[in-house]
Design a protein around this motif. Structure first.
Motif, PDB file in Angstrom:
ATOM      1  N   SER A  85      53.150  81.952   1.904  1.00 46.91           N
ATOM      2  CA  SER A  85      53.586  82.144   0.522  1.00 46.91           C
ATOM      3  C   SER A  85      54.097  80.815  -0.005  1.00 46.91           C
ATOM      4  N   GLY A  86      54.484  80.796  -1.272  1.00 47.42           N
ATOM      5  CA  GLY A  86      55.056  79.581  -1.835  1.00 47.42           C
ATOM      6  C   GLY A  86      56.327  79.164  -1.118  1.00 47.42           C
ATOM      7  N   ARG A  87      57.142  80.125  -0.698  1.00 46.32           N
ATOM      8  CA  ARG A  87      58.358  79.805   0.049  1.00 46.32           C
ATOM      9  C   ARG A  87      58.019  79.297   1.443  1.00 46.32           C
ATOM     10  N   VAL A  88      57.108  79.987   2.131  1.00 43.41           N
ATOM     11  CA  VAL A  88      56.718  79.593   3.487  1.00 43.41           C
ATOM     12  C   VAL A  88      56.099  78.203   3.486  1.00 43.41           C
ATOM     13  N   ARG A  89      55.378  77.881   2.433  1.00 40.33           N
ATOM     14  CA  ARG A  89      54.736  76.571   2.330  1.00 40.33           C
ATOM     15  C   ARG A  89      55.743  75.438   2.533  1.00 40.33           C
ATOM     16  N   VAL A  90      56.981  75.631   2.071  1.00 36.60           N
ATOM     17  CA  VAL A  90      58.012  74.603   2.171  1.00 36.60           C
ATOM     18  C   VAL A  90      58.932  74.840   3.360  1.00 36.60           C
ATOM     19  N   ASP A  91      59.345  76.097   3.572  1.00 37.46           N
ATOM     20  CA  ASP A  91      60.382  76.397   4.563  1.00 37.46           C
ATOM     21  C   ASP A  91      59.836  76.618   5.972  1.00 37.46           C
ATOM     22  N   GLU A  92      58.576  77.058   6.098  1.00 39.55           N
ATOM     23  CA  GLU A  92      58.009  77.356   7.414  1.00 39.55           C
ATOM     24  C   GLU A  92      56.631  76.705   7.540  1.00 39.55           C
ATOM     25  N   PRO A  93      56.561  75.387   7.568  1.00 38.98           N
ATOM     26  CA  PRO A  93      55.257  74.700   7.548  1.00 38.98           C
ATOM     27  C   PRO A  93      54.401  74.985   8.765  1.00 38.98           C
ATOM     28  N   TRP A  94      55.026  75.466   9.864  1.00 35.76           N
ATOM     29  CA  TRP A  94      54.231  75.744  11.071  1.00 35.76           C
ATOM     30  C   TRP A  94      53.223  76.870  10.851  1.00 35.76           C
ATOM     31  N   ILE A  95      53.440  77.718   9.847  1.00 38.26           N
ATOM     32  CA  ILE A  95      52.462  78.768   9.554  1.00 38.26           C
ATOM     33  C   ILE A  95      51.148  78.137   9.109  1.00 38.26           C
ATOM     34  N   ARG A  96      51.193  77.226   8.156  1.00 29.49           N
ATOM     35  CA  ARG A  96      49.980  76.551   7.685  1.00 29.49           C
ATOM     36  C   ARG A  96      49.388  75.680   8.790  1.00 29.49           C
ATOM     37  N   HIS A  97      50.241  75.008   9.564  1.00 31.93           N
ATOM     38  CA  HIS A  97      49.717  74.188  10.660  1.00 31.93           C
ATOM     39  C   HIS A  97      48.928  75.046  11.646  1.00 31.93           C
ATOM     40  N   GLY A  98      49.477  76.201  11.993  1.00 30.81           N
ATOM     41  CA  GLY A  98      48.784  77.086  12.916  1.00 30.81           C
ATOM     42  C   GLY A  98      47.462  77.587  12.366  1.00 30.81           C
ATOM     43  N   LEU A  99      47.452  77.943  11.093  1.00 30.91           N
ATOM     44  CA  LEU A  99      46.219  78.415  10.462  1.00 30.91           C
ATOM     45  C   LEU A  99      45.165  77.314  10.431  1.00 30.91           C
ATOM     46  N   ASP A 100      45.553  76.117   9.996  1.00 29.94           N
ATOM     47  CA  ASP A 100      44.593  75.019   9.881  1.00 29.94           C
ATOM     48  C   ASP A 100      43.971  74.681  11.228  1.00 29.94           C
ATOM     49  N   ARG A 101      44.784  74.603  12.260  1.00 26.70           N
ATOM     50  CA  ARG A 101      44.253  74.189  13.561  1.00 26.70           C
ATOM     51  C   ARG A 101      43.390  75.268  14.197  1.00 26.70           C
ATOM     52  N   ALA A 102      43.720  76.508  13.961  1.00 21.28           N
ATOM     53  CA  ALA A 102      42.862  77.580  14.462  1.00 21.28           C
ATOM     54  C   ALA A 102      41.508  77.553  13.766  1.00 21.28           C
ATOM     55  N   TYR A 103      41.513  77.376  12.444  1.00 21.34           N
ATOM     56  CA  TYR A 103      40.249  77.293  11.712  1.00 21.34           C
ATOM     57  C   TYR A 103      39.428  76.096  12.183  1.00 21.34           C
ATOM     58  N   LEU A 104      40.080  74.956  12.399  1.00 16.68           N
ATOM     59  CA  LEU A 104      39.354  73.754  12.808  1.00 16.68           C
ATOM     60  C   LEU A 104      38.664  73.960  14.150  1.00 16.68           C
ATOM     61  N   ARG A 105      39.361  74.514  15.120  1.00 14.52           N
ATOM     62  CA  ARG A 105      38.781  74.679  16.456  1.00 14.52           C
ATOM     63  C   ARG A 105      37.624  75.673  16.452  1.00 14.52           C
ATOM     64  N   ILE A 106      37.835  76.815  15.797  1.00 13.65           N
ATOM     65  CA  ILE A 106      36.766  77.825  15.766  1.00 13.65           C
ATOM     66  C   ILE A 106      35.584  77.317  14.946  1.00 13.65           C
ATOM     67  N   GLY A 107      35.878  76.631  13.834  1.00 15.59           N
ATOM     68  CA  GLY A 107      34.801  76.118  12.979  1.00 15.59           C
ATOM     69  C   GLY A 107      33.932  75.104  13.688  1.00 15.59           C
ATOM     70  N   LEU A 108      34.542  74.216  14.473  1.00 14.88           N
ATOM     71  CA  LEU A 108      33.754  73.229  15.210  1.00 14.88           C
ATOM     72  C   LEU A 108      32.850  73.899  16.238  1.00 14.88           C
ATOM     73  N   LEU A 109      33.343  74.921  16.911  1.00 16.16           N
ATOM     74  CA  LEU A 109      32.503  75.651  17.872  1.00 16.16           C
ATOM     75  C   LEU A 109      31.320  76.313  17.172  1.00 16.16           C
ATOM     76  N   LEU A 110      31.572  76.929  16.018  1.00 15.44           N
ATOM     77  CA  LEU A 110      30.490  77.583  15.284  1.00 15.44           C
ATOM     78  C   LEU A 110      29.486  76.573  14.768  1.00 15.44           C
ATOM     79  N   LEU A 111      29.968  75.442  14.267  1.00 15.67           N
ATOM     80  CA  LEU A 111      29.065  74.407  13.780  1.00 15.67           C
ATOM     81  C   LEU A 111      28.191  73.868  14.913  1.00 15.67           C
ATOM     82  N   GLY A 112      28.769  73.688  16.098  1.00 17.30           N
ATOM     83  CA  GLY A 112      27.975  73.232  17.235  1.00 17.30           C
ATOM     84  C   GLY A 112      26.903  74.231  17.628  1.00 17.30           C
ATOM     85  N   ALA A 113      27.243  75.518  17.612  1.00 17.28           N
ATOM     86  CA  ALA A 113      26.251  76.544  17.941  1.00 17.28           C
ATOM     87  C   ALA A 113      25.135  76.577  16.910  1.00 17.28           C
ATOM     88  N   ALA A 114      25.494  76.446  15.618  1.00 19.64           N
ATOM     89  CA  ALA A 114      24.471  76.440  14.565  1.00 19.64           C
ATOM     90  C   ALA A 114      23.557  75.232  14.705  1.00 19.64           C
TER      91      ALA A 114
END
Length: 481
Positions: free
Chosen positions: A60-89
């Motif tokens: 949320s807008g509050r989490v964006r500032v107060d709990e940045p680890w939420i976005r960090h966790g989301l970004d890194r999970a997307y990056l790892r899974i996305g790279l695996l999918l791109l390699g398979a494609a």
């Protein structure tokens, strides 16, 4: 207003684009394209949807500032899974385009992987914009994606009329939209706290994976049904079924998604500000609003089907398009109500296991229907099996949400009023359905909107009149819903 504008752009361009791709590819190749597109959606659901749902629930807008680890966790999970999918494609593409060419199975798998990657990345960033209540950014993201998709997919279908190329264009258009708007989508720079990463992913998994299992089941249901028609009656019949299913689904799901973009975030916001009881009350109010807006959409779509078929559906699809659409509509309406009215009950409680049980009920009923109905009714039997399966799943999930000590209190009076208003609209429009197509649209669309709108205004169905009046008075605070 920005979300409404995004809905109009998305619905209009997706509808036109689907018809254009069907016309350019023809029934057989469009059937293959539709089957692969369903596979891409299933792949996206399995790999990425648990993260997107976690973004809508925990960011949320509050989490964006107060709990940045939420976005960090989301970004890194997307990056790892996305790279695996791109390699398979890329691996599938190397074998496919270097062997049997764009028409081969490996090439289609490559396109499917790229489409799934594009869907996942775009949906995630759209969810972030919605969670911030940044309507301008969300509108821009949707607009850029749709314009790019229209240009790239239509060009691929025209110059390279193979499903693999159109699928790759679909994925590229969504990735490009995120890249073009990457700067406003960023969060403020914050230190990365690696020790929190595993715990954050665990929170996401416990919340999102049950929802993913259910969504995957529904996507597999559609995939199996399209494959059953292809096996029973050929890819051309699968193409007829696919076009009807896609257009009918979009007539409900696009509006349902637009509503969910706002309404579920209001429930999350209510929980942050006022606690769980306020959030559940908001979810119940949201359910009444969803029914009051989706039900007339379904009735209106039924009313204009003959005119729609006569004016915009390609000649090769006419006849089967209307028959399949009528058979599929009740089940797809049930699916929309599950996604946007019933699932949020369990999402706001962070207890999402019941949605898996509902999906399993739907799969079982659909499977039983596939064993019996196609032999008696051909492709129409598959459509009816799907409708029965989705209706059974909705009934089971509704029973879980509306009974027991924690049952939610829905606004039944408002839902009943909306149902009666939809019935009155359907009866009034029925005599005009088989006018010449242009005349029918000219009569049905304004008449249906005016009649249902008048009933909503007179009886304040689902509180919609109250909300419109309040929106016209910006100095006053209104309740979301």
């Amino acid at each position: 207003m920005a979300v409404i504008a995004a809905f109009v752009i998305n619905a209009g361009l997706n509808f036109v684009l689907g018809l254009l791709i069907a016309q350019l590819l023809g029934p057989a190749d469009f059937g293959r394209f539709a089957l692969a597109t369903t596979g891409a959606v299933v792949l996206n659901t399995v790999l990425f949807e648990w993260l997107r749902l976690s973004a809508t629930r925990f960011y949320s807008g509050r989490v964006r500032v107060d709990e940045p680890w939420i976005r960090h966790g989301l970004d890194r999970a997307y990056l790892r899974i996305g790279l695996l999918l791109l390699g398979a494609a890329a691996l599938c593409g190397a074998f496919g385009f270097g062997g049997d060419g764009a028409g081969g199975r490996e090439a289609v798998l490559c396109g499917t992987g790229l489409a799934a990657l594009g869907i996942g990345v775009f949906d995630y960033h759209a969810a972030l914009a919605r969670a911030r209540f940044d309507g301008k950014l969300y509108l821009g993201l949707v607009a850029v994606k749709n314009v790019l998709a229209f240009i790239l997919m239509a060009a691929a279908a025209w110059w390279l009329p193979q499903p693999a190329w159109v699928l790759a264009a679909a994925g590229l258009s969504q990735l490009a939209a995120v890249i073009l708007l990457r700067h406003p989508l960023r969060d403020p720079a914050m230190p990365f706290e690696r020790p929190r990463l595993t715990a954050t992913w665990g929170i996401f998994a416990r919340y999102g994976l049950p929802l993913i299992a259910a969504n995957t089941a529904y996507q597999c249901l559609a995939f199996v049904n399209r494959g059953a028609i292809a096996g029973h009656a050929g890819f051309a019949e699968a193409g007829y079924f696919a076009l009807a299913a896609d257009v009918t689904s979009r007539s409900l799901m696009t509006l349902g998604t637009a509503l969910d973009l706002l309404l579920f975030q209001f429930a999350v916001q209510a929980e942050e500000q006022h606690g769980r009881a306020a959030a559940e009350a908001q979810v119940a109010e949201n359910a009444g609003t969803v029914f009051a807006l989706l039900a007339p959409c379904a009735v209106g779509f039924w009313a204009v089907l003959p005119a729609l078929q006569g004016l915009v559906v390609p000649d090769a699809y006419r006849g089967p398009f209307e028959r399949y659409s009528v058979a599929l509509m009740p089940g797809l309406f049930c699916l929309a109500m599950m996604f946007y009215a019933l699932n949020p009950v369990f999402q706001i409680r962070r207890r999402t296991l019941p949605v898996i049980a509902a999906a399993l009920v739907g799969l079982a009923v659909n499977g039983a229907g596939l064993l019996l109905l196609p032999a008696l009714m051909g492709g129409m039997g598959v459509a009816l099996a799907q409708t029965l399966g989705l209706a059974a799943a909705a009934l089971w999930l509704g029973w879980r949400a509306l009974t027991g000590s924690e049952r939610i209190a829905l606004p039944w009076g408002q839902i009943g009023a909306a149902a009666l208003a939809c019935g009155a609209m359907g009866l009034a429009l029925a005599p005009f359905r088989h006018l010449p197509p242009a005349a029918a649209l000219a009569v049905l669309v304004p008449a249906g909107a005016a009649l249902y709108g008048a009933l909503v205004w007179i009886f304040d169905i689902a509180g919609l009149r109250r909300q419109v009046v309040a929106r016209m008075r910006p100095n006053r605070t209104i309740a979301a819903g």
